[in-house]
Scaffold this active site. Sequence first.
Site, PDB file in Angstrom:
ATOM      1  N   HIS A 247       0.821  -1.206   0.000  1.00 50.15           N
ATOM      2  CA  HIS A 247       0.000   0.000   0.000  1.00 50.15           C
ATOM      3  C   HIS A 247       0.857   1.260   0.000  1.00 50.15           C
ATOM      4  O   HIS A 247       0.540   2.239  -0.679  1.00 50.15           O
ATOM      5  CB  HIS A 247      -0.936   0.002   1.204  1.00 50.15           C
TER       6      HIS A 247
ATOM      7  N   HIS B  53       2.169  -4.244   8.885  1.00 50.02           N
ATOM      8  CA  HIS B  53       3.538  -4.014   8.434  1.00 50.02           C
ATOM      9  C   HIS B  53       4.374  -3.429   9.568  1.00 50.02           C
ATOM     10  O   HIS B  53       3.854  -2.919  10.569  1.00 50.02           O
ATOM     11  CB  HIS B  53       3.566  -3.045   7.241  1.00 50.02           C
TER      12      HIS B  53
END
Length: 287
Positions: free
Chosen positions: A201, A243
């Site tokens: 992303h 993440h």
Amino acid sequence: MPSSHSLRSKARDRNNVLSRPEFMSLNQPLRGGGSSESRTSARRPGQIKHQTSQPSEEPTDSANKDKKEPGKMPEEDCMQLNPSFKGIAMNSLLAIDISLSKRMGVCAYTSSSWGGCRSMVTLLALTGHGITWIIGTIVCLTRSNTLAGQEVLVNLLLALILDVMTVAGVQRLVKRRGPWEMTPGFLDYVAMDIYSFPAAHASRAAMVSKFLLSHLVLAVPLRILLVLWAFLVGMSRLLLGKHHLTDMACGFALGLFHFSLMETVWLSSGTCQTLISIGTLSWSPFS
């Protein structure tokens, strides 16, 4: 001639001497085991020599093994026993990265400290999803009527496909898990965004924002909002516990690299029209 009395006294004295403790063994009769004891005593010197020769051989063998083992020791064991400054620094940075990433995953679960904002953060992360941008670019391309707009949209579509494929390939190679153990969603499997490194992303948001800033004429407030959107998309995945911090940073860097690569291999308007014709099945080699 000596008298019998003197002979008796000498024999008595001899018996008294033999009755002393130090001469008691002389008075005991010999047994059958005496011969075996003598045999064993006769064999003892050879055995002693053999036993003494064996320990002398063992230290030499152990010394040779000690000499050979340092040469055969693998390099990984040497690094673990005597780590370098670079290895210590890398391990320390990774430990700090994991610790900070877990602390920043405040929306990882509904029971987390910011669990009430999880749905809103998930919606923000969805705006940077690869499937969302690819479908949106195709829809805009079918509605565009200008050659310049179609040229920009075709190159943007290729850049999105390049970003998805590159990030998926790197993730498959590294296979780094996120700070929190979570199963990827359906859209993550479709976009091949399964692992943590690099952040897909963040890469996509950085590439798209830089692409739109370079090829669209936007007002200053919109340009600021576009940069802020890219940063928030990367942070949303961090807050959701998907993440690490290093994954997000490397994702931003990879997205900027994709943009520079697409600028290098930019497709002209004629090439874009040919690709559109092939995609719509209206292309003819004789046209």
